[in-house]
Design an enzyme around this catalytic site. Structure first.
Site, PDB file in Angstrom:
ATOM      1  N   GLY A  41      41.518 -16.868 -10.542  1.00 19.37           N
ATOM      2  CA  GLY A  41      40.272 -16.518 -10.200  1.00 19.37           C
ATOM      3  C   GLY A  41      39.913 -16.582  -8.522  1.00 19.37           C
ATOM      4  N   ALA A  44      38.216 -19.723  -7.413  1.00 13.04           N
ATOM      5  CA  ALA A  44      38.696 -21.205  -7.531  1.00 13.04           C
ATOM      6  C   ALA A  44      39.761 -21.187  -6.767  1.00 13.04           C
ATOM      7  CB  ALA A  44      38.997 -20.973  -8.897  1.00 13.04           C
ATOM      8  N   GLU A 141      34.122 -11.010  -8.036  1.00 17.48           N
ATOM      9  CA  GLU A 141      34.338 -10.966  -9.306  1.00 17.48           C
ATOM     10  C   GLU A 141      33.237 -11.798 -10.217  1.00 17.48           C
ATOM     11  OE1 GLU A 141      39.300 -11.375  -9.300  1.00 17.48           O
ATOM     12  OE2 GLU A 141      38.273 -13.296  -9.357  1.00 17.48           O
ATOM     13  N   ASN A 185      41.419  -6.433   3.025  1.00 23.11           N
ATOM     14  CA  ASN A 185      42.902  -5.906   2.957  1.00 23.11           C
ATOM     15  C   ASN A 185      42.680  -4.390   3.361  1.00 23.11           C
ATOM     16  OD1 ASN A 185      42.570  -4.655   0.450  1.00 23.11           O
ATOM     17  ND2 ASN A 185      43.643  -6.623  -0.404  1.00 23.11           N
ATOM     18  N   THR A 222      42.910  -7.926   6.796  1.00 18.42           N
ATOM     19  CA  THR A 222      44.449  -8.573   6.493  1.00 18.42           C
ATOM     20  C   THR A 222      45.443  -7.380   6.483  1.00 18.42           C
ATOM     21  OG1 THR A 222      44.128  -8.916   4.239  1.00 18.42           O
ATOM     22  CG2 THR A 222      43.504 -10.658   5.691  1.00 18.42           C
ATOM     23  N   GLY A 254      45.770 -13.331   0.152  1.00 24.67           N
ATOM     24  CA  GLY A 254      44.464 -13.168   0.515  1.00 24.67           C
ATOM     25  C   GLY A 254      43.403 -14.387   0.132  1.00 24.67           C
ATOM     26  N   ASP A 255      43.484 -14.970  -0.853  1.00 27.12           N
ATOM     27  CA  ASP A 255      42.646 -16.153  -1.210  1.00 27.12           C
ATOM     28  C   ASP A 255      42.843 -17.148  -0.144  1.00 27.12           C
ATOM     29  OD1 ASP A 255      41.552 -14.349  -3.194  1.00 27.12           O
ATOM     30  OD2 ASP A 255      43.051 -15.204  -4.645  1.00 27.12           O
TER      31      ASP A 255
END
Ligand code: ADP
Length: 304
Positions: A41, A44, A141, A185, A222, A254-255
């Protein structure tokens, strides 16, 4: 109340992964590998990425009262993420059912579950957490009304907003105007620019300047192995290259990038300086398999 560098408001999912020789057609059953269950997720993931680097980080999210929820809470705590804002119950924990074929191509079904039960009221109840953070980081999300409420609360508390529009969805003007930066992105940038001539351009500089016209205070695009592009209201867009690495698995890159960026902004870096750090974290994350498992500790971030 503890103070935090970063509050992430977002999703927590269990990623259920099965390897298959090929995807089943309608009505067909195929046998796959043993099931692997990973914490995931975007919310998180970002929180774990930042905490592992040393950021004082908290997550505002909702999981189910079930084994997947407990797995997520464990992985957050192991990384050092503050979980006082992770609420339990109301629906099963969000899951992503992922099949991977031998070519590495994924098919994914997401059941958002408890993520859809994170409400604007939960954001109001977490007012102290929002006010105690220097930066709030958001993705898409969770319900759009909850994102909008978190942006309003952050603005009222004087907390900086970082937003990654993923999965891509239309953003209200008030949300766009708060982003500092909007982190997109290529796919997300083109989605937000649909209907604009710049959406068809091949130059990220064109996307960045068209995105700035939509209202954010700053934009970061990105570019995968190409690093990232930084653009503020005052001056030229700047490309920041990524260190060259052998990419093994780009899941969660990316996260990791956005978690690292949000932390460095909270620590007082300027946007360009924060992006220079974040590309190194993104690059480290692609050298290992998995999402959260691949995120580096501070000493594992490659030198500039
Ligand atoms: P997303 O995962 O959201 O699609 P990107 O693919 O643009 O985002 O990756 C985010 C960041 O991760 C990049 O800006 C870069 O710093 C790093 N990264 C991703 N892929 C690579 C790669 N192949 N080599 C080096 N760095 C990478």
């Amino acid at each position: 109340m503890d103070t935090y560098d970063l509050l992430v408001v977002g999703s927590a999912n269990a990623d259920l992964v099965i390897g298959v020789d090929r995807r089943p057609a309608a009505g067909e059953t195929v046998l796959g590998s043993d099931l692997a269950v990973h914490p995931g997720g975007k919310g998180a993931n970002q929180a774990v990425a930042a905490a592992r680097l040393g950021a004082r980080t908290a997550l505002l999210a909702r999981v189910g009262d079930d084994a997947h929820g407990r797995l997520l809470l464990e992985s957050l705590r192991a990384a050092g993420v503050g979980t006082a804002g992770v609420m339990t119950g109301g629906a099963p924990t969000g899951v992503a059912l992922i099949t991977v074929d031998p070519a590495g191509d994924n098919s994914i079904v997401v059941s958002p579950g408890a993520n859809t039960r994170l409400t604007p009221g939960d954001v109001t109840d977490a007012g102290a957490l929002l006010a105690a953070a220097r930066v709030v980081s958001l993705q898409l999300e969770i319900p759009p009304a909850t994102v909008a409420a978190a942006v309003r609360a952050a603005r009222a508390a004087g907390t900086r907003v970082v937003l990654n529009p993923s999965p891509p969805a239309p953003l209200p003007a008030a949300v766009l105007a708060a982003c500092d930066p909007l982190v997109a992105n290529e796919h997300e940038a083109r989605f937000l620019l649909r209907g604009h001539a710049a959406a068809a351009a091949s130059e990220p500089e064109a996307w960045a300047s068209a995105l700035l016209e939509r209202g954010p205070r700053s934009v970061v695009v990105t570019l995968g192995a190409g690093g990232a592009l930084v653009a503020g209201r005052d001056g030229e867009a700047l490309r920041v290259p990524s260190p060259p690495v052998e990419a093994v698995d780009t899941t969660g890159a990316g996260d990791a990038f956005t978690g690292a960026l949000a932390w460095r902004l909270a620590a007082g870096d300027g946007l360009e300086e924060a992006v220079r750090f974040a590309v190194r974290v993104g690059a480290a994350a692609v050298t290992r398999a998995g999402a959260q498992e691949s995120f580096p500790a501070a000493e594992e971030v490659p030198a500039p």
